[in-house]
Design a protein around this motif. Structure first.
Motif, PDB file in Angstrom:
ATOM      1  N   GLN A  54       0.819  -1.187   0.159  1.00 22.60           N
ATOM      2  CA  GLN A  54      -0.037   0.061  -0.064  1.00 22.60           C
ATOM      3  C   GLN A  54       0.733   1.269  -0.093  1.00 22.60           C
ATOM      4  N   PHE A  55       0.747   2.017  -0.815  1.00 23.69           N
ATOM      5  CA  PHE A  55       1.493   3.135  -0.950  1.00 23.69           C
ATOM      6  C   PHE A  55       3.006   3.358  -1.209  1.00 23.69           C
ATOM      7  N   ASN A  56       3.786   2.335  -1.384  1.00 24.09           N
ATOM      8  CA  ASN A  56       5.056   2.056  -1.326  1.00 24.09           C
ATOM      9  C   ASN A  56       5.561   1.338  -2.577  1.00 24.09           C
ATOM     10  N   VAL A  57       6.122   2.169  -3.559  1.00 26.08           N
ATOM     11  CA  VAL A  57       6.642   1.786  -4.552  1.00 26.08           C
ATOM     12  C   VAL A  57       7.865   0.609  -4.487  1.00 26.08           C
ATOM     13  N   LEU A  58       8.642   1.047  -3.363  1.00 28.61           N
ATOM     14  CA  LEU A  58      10.058   0.202  -3.224  1.00 28.61           C
ATOM     15  C   LEU A  58       9.459  -1.159  -2.713  1.00 28.61           C
ATOM     16  N   VAL A  59       8.255  -1.423  -1.936  1.00 26.38           N
ATOM     17  CA  VAL A  59       7.878  -2.646  -1.514  1.00 26.38           C
ATOM     18  C   VAL A  59       6.956  -3.227  -2.688  1.00 26.38           C
ATOM     19  N   THR A  82      -8.570 -11.267  -4.719  1.00 26.28           N
ATOM     20  CA  THR A  82      -9.639 -10.608  -4.493  1.00 26.28           C
ATOM     21  C   THR A  82      -9.222  -9.287  -4.231  1.00 26.28           C
ATOM     22  N   GLY A  83      -7.997  -8.861  -4.248  1.00 31.93           N
ATOM     23  CA  GLY A  83      -7.431  -7.721  -4.032  1.00 31.93           C
ATOM     24  C   GLY A  83      -6.605  -7.215  -3.139  1.00 31.93           C
ATOM     25  N   GLY A  84      -6.510  -5.889  -3.187  1.00 34.10           N
ATOM     26  CA  GLY A  84      -5.601  -5.144  -2.487  1.00 34.10           C
ATOM     27  C   GLY A  84      -4.240  -5.087  -3.509  1.00 34.10           C
ATOM     28  N   PRO A  85      -3.398  -4.010  -3.217  1.00 32.44           N
ATOM     29  CA  PRO A  85      -2.506  -3.670  -4.169  1.00 32.44           C
ATOM     30  C   PRO A  85      -1.041  -4.982  -3.955  1.00 32.44           C
ATOM     31  N   ILE A  86      -1.252  -5.667  -3.167  1.00 31.73           N
ATOM     32  CA  ILE A  86      -0.425  -6.889  -2.804  1.00 31.73           C
ATOM     33  C   ILE A  86      -0.173  -7.696  -3.880  1.00 31.73           C
ATOM     34  N   CYS A  87      -1.291  -8.023  -4.667  1.00 35.24           N
ATOM     35  CA  CYS A  87      -1.186  -8.752  -5.717  1.00 35.24           C
ATOM     36  C   CYS A  87      -0.772  -8.425  -7.001  1.00 35.24           C
ATOM     37  N   ILE A  88      -0.531  -7.019  -7.193  1.00 35.44           N
ATOM     38  CA  ILE A  88       0.269  -6.437  -8.371  1.00 35.44           C
ATOM     39  C   ILE A  88       1.585  -7.230  -8.978  1.00 35.44           C
ATOM     40  N   PRO A  89       2.348  -7.235  -7.847  1.00 42.47           N
ATOM     41  CA  PRO A  89       3.724  -8.155  -8.368  1.00 42.47           C
ATOM     42  C   PRO A  89       3.470  -9.442  -8.710  1.00 42.47           C
ATOM     43  N   PHE A  90       2.430 -10.089  -8.459  1.00 39.22           N
ATOM     44  CA  PHE A  90       2.253 -11.345  -8.829  1.00 39.22           C
ATOM     45  C   PHE A  90       1.355 -11.367 -10.298  1.00 39.22           C
ATOM     46  N   ILE A 111     -19.865   1.225  -7.242  1.00 43.06           N
ATOM     47  CA  ILE A 111     -19.979   2.230  -8.440  1.00 43.06           C
ATOM     48  C   ILE A 111     -18.831   1.882  -9.322  1.00 43.06           C
ATOM     49  N   GLU A 112     -17.855   1.596  -8.945  1.00 41.03           N
ATOM     50  CA  GLU A 112     -16.376   1.674 -10.006  1.00 41.03           C
ATOM     51  C   GLU A 112     -15.535   0.647  -9.308  1.00 41.03           C
ATOM     52  N   PRO A 113     -14.448  -0.072 -10.363  1.00 42.06           N
ATOM     53  CA  PRO A 113     -13.657  -0.867  -9.499  1.00 42.06           C
ATOM     54  C   PRO A 113     -12.650  -0.286  -8.893  1.00 42.06           C
ATOM     55  N   SER A 114     -12.037  -0.991  -7.934  1.00 40.88           N
ATOM     56  CA  SER A 114     -10.851  -0.563  -6.871  1.00 40.88           C
ATOM     57  C   SER A 114      -9.847  -0.031  -8.093  1.00 40.88           C
ATOM     58  N   ASN A 115      -8.775   0.674  -7.333  1.00 42.31           N
ATOM     59  CA  ASN A 115      -7.684   1.127  -8.065  1.00 42.31           C
ATOM     60  C   ASN A 115      -6.701   0.061  -8.441  1.00 42.31           C
ATOM     61  N   THR A 116      -6.910  -1.142  -7.430  1.00 36.96           N
ATOM     62  CA  THR A 116      -5.995  -2.305  -8.206  1.00 36.96           C
ATOM     63  C   THR A 116      -6.816  -2.848  -9.209  1.00 36.96           C
ATOM     64  N   ALA A 117      -7.999  -2.933  -9.436  1.00 41.46           N
ATOM     65  CA  ALA A 117      -8.585  -3.311 -10.404  1.00 41.46           C
ATOM     66  C   ALA A 117      -8.340  -2.585 -11.719  1.00 41.46           C
ATOM     67  N   LYS A 118      -8.628  -1.340 -11.452  1.00 39.90           N
ATOM     68  CA  LYS A 118      -8.322  -0.337 -12.786  1.00 39.90           C
ATOM     69  C   LYS A 118      -6.808  -0.542 -13.236  1.00 39.90           C
TER      70      LYS A 118
END
Length: 160
Positions: A54-59, A82-90, A111-118
């Motif tokens: 969350q909010f940390n590009v280095l991590v 099902t989300g959270g930005p933890i899934c992006i590296p995977f 109303i709209e997708p999460s930031n991770t989904a977007k």
């Protein structure tokens, strides 16, 4: 022929984890990667804890290497989140290695997708994306609607 390899489930703790575990009820074998140490028996063959991104590009950057290591060790048939930005590296490693990545956006996004989904949608990092509110699928044609998590997981015909 059915693939006997496990599913790798990657989620942030909290509501994301609750929804993912609901879906895992229909999965024979899964491994879990999450952001907090969980002592409860969740039915996972293994639980790996990595730092929240969350909010940390280095991590995020460090977790790309951890994701590769975990994927190489587990050799999953697919990765589910099902989300959270933890899934992006995977998702990035899955794309590079050709492993199927399936994303179900959180029930709380009405109303709209999460930031991770977007992010996953914009960069086409998920092989399949699902939402839990029908109106979202109308605005995002590559995101499919199959119902709410807590309804979906009560059916045995769900295929990941």
């Amino acid at each position: 022929m059915e693939d006997s390899r496990p599913i790798l489930t990657v989620v942030n703790a909290g509501g994301h984890l609750t929804q993912a575990l609901c879906m895992m009820k229909v999965i024979k074998e899964f491994h879990l990667v999450t952001s907090i140490d969980i002592e409860a028996d969740l039915g996972a063959k293994s639980v790996t804890v990595i730092k929240s991104t969350q909010f940390n590009v280095l991590v995020h950057f460090k977790n790309i290497f951890k994701a590769y290591s975990i994927i190489k060790k587990i050799k999953p048939a697919a990765i589910f989140s099902t989300g959270g930005p933890i899934c992006i590296p995977f998702a990035v490693i899955a794309k590079i290695t050709g492993i199927r990545f399936i994303y179900l956006d959180t029930l709380s996004r009405v109303i709209e997708p999460s930031n991770t989904a977007k992010f996953l949608y914009k960069y086409k990092l998920a092989d399949e994306m699902f939402c839990q509110w029908e109106n979202i699928s109308k605005d995002y044609p590559r995101i499919k609607y199959h119902g709410k998590t807590f309804n979906i997981c009560n059916h045995r015909d769900v295929s990941l």
